[in-house]
Design a protein around this motif. Structure first.
Motif, PDB file in Angstrom:
ATOM      1  N   ILE A 121       2.962  -6.517  -3.129  1.00  0.00           N
ATOM      2  CA  ILE A 121       3.513  -6.531  -1.766  1.00  0.00           C
ATOM      3  C   ILE A 121       2.849  -5.453  -0.922  1.00  0.00           C
ATOM      4  O   ILE A 121       2.469  -5.687   0.235  1.00  0.00           O
ATOM      5  CB  ILE A 121       5.043  -6.333  -1.799  1.00  0.00           C
ATOM      6  N   SER A 122       2.672  -4.264  -1.495  1.00  0.00           N
ATOM      7  CA  SER A 122       2.034  -3.164  -0.780  1.00  0.00           C
ATOM      8  C   SER A 122       0.599  -3.526  -0.384  1.00  0.00           C
ATOM      9  O   SER A 122       0.165  -3.254   0.745  1.00  0.00           O
ATOM     10  CB  SER A 122       2.044  -1.915  -1.664  1.00  0.00           C
ATOM     11  N   ARG A 165       0.777  -6.032   2.454  1.00  0.00           N
ATOM     12  CA  ARG A 165       1.135  -5.356   3.714  1.00  0.00           C
ATOM     13  C   ARG A 165      -0.064  -4.604   4.279  1.00  0.00           C
ATOM     14  O   ARG A 165      -0.315  -4.631   5.486  1.00  0.00           O
ATOM     15  CB  ARG A 165       2.277  -4.378   3.476  1.00  0.00           C
ATOM     16  N   CYS A 210      -2.327  -6.991   5.818  1.00  0.00           N
ATOM     17  CA  CYS A 210      -1.793  -7.448   7.111  1.00  0.00           C
ATOM     18  C   CYS A 210      -2.107  -6.430   8.206  1.00  0.00           C
ATOM     19  O   CYS A 210      -2.418  -6.813   9.342  1.00  0.00           O
ATOM     20  CB  CYS A 210      -0.292  -7.708   7.019  1.00  0.00           C
ATOM     21  N   ASP A 211      -2.052  -5.129   7.878  1.00  0.00           N
ATOM     22  CA  ASP A 211      -2.439  -4.098   8.853  1.00  0.00           C
ATOM     23  C   ASP A 211      -3.909  -4.251   9.229  1.00  0.00           C
ATOM     24  O   ASP A 211      -4.275  -4.147  10.407  1.00  0.00           O
ATOM     25  CB  ASP A 211      -2.186  -2.696   8.286  1.00  0.00           C
TER      26      ASP A 211
END
Length: 151
Positions: A122-123, A126, A129-130
């Motif tokens: 997940i990290s 994320r 996504c950034d």
């Protein structure tokens, strides 16, 4: 004498009944199997079989993205779907504990994730996504500049 069909599983809440059934084991014998509270599996075909092929769990869907295939063209394909499950009689200790099977892209899986391993994925997603947000901002600027050059 065949066992009666197994009723569909539902998520238990409040005073919902515990779902149990007798499972005939291929190698001989039988056991009484009980679904954990989170199990939404139907178990329609689980009235008999090998002891170690039984799983309990629930599936979660992912969004569909239009992925390109050279033979099929673009088609919607689910991404980031998966399943939380437990295989209580598996020879694998990891599978005997609740674990996650992540399907980043349809038919491609990352198996037996622990909660910490899932958090790590997940990290990474994320963080990506950034990066995609930054690329999007650059792309918008590039597209705007290009549009200004049109006659």
């Amino acid at each position: 004498m065949p066992n009666p069909p197994v009723p569909p599983a539902t998520v238990r809440s409040g005073n919902a009944p515990v779902r149990s059934w007798v499972r005939r084991i291929t190698q001989g014998g039988q056991l009484t199997e009980t679904c954990p509270p989170y199990c939404t599996d139907t178990h329609f075909n689980d009235d008999s079989g090998a002891v170690d092929d039984l799983t309990h769990g629930f599936h979660f869907d992912g969004p569909e993205l239009p992925l390109f295939d050279s033979e099929q063209g673009s088609a919607p394909v689910p991404v980031l779907a998966g399943r939380v499950q437990i295989s209580p009689y598996s020879i694998s200790q990891r599978k005997r504990a609740p674990h996650l099977v992540l399907e980043p892209v349809q038919d491609e899986v990352i198996e037996n994730l622990s909660p910490d391993e899932f958090a790590e994925i997940i990290s990474k997603i994320r963080a990506q996504c950034d990066v995609l947000d930054e690329i999007h901002a650059r792309f918008v600027a590039i597209h705007a500049e290009w549009t200004e050059t049109l006659p």
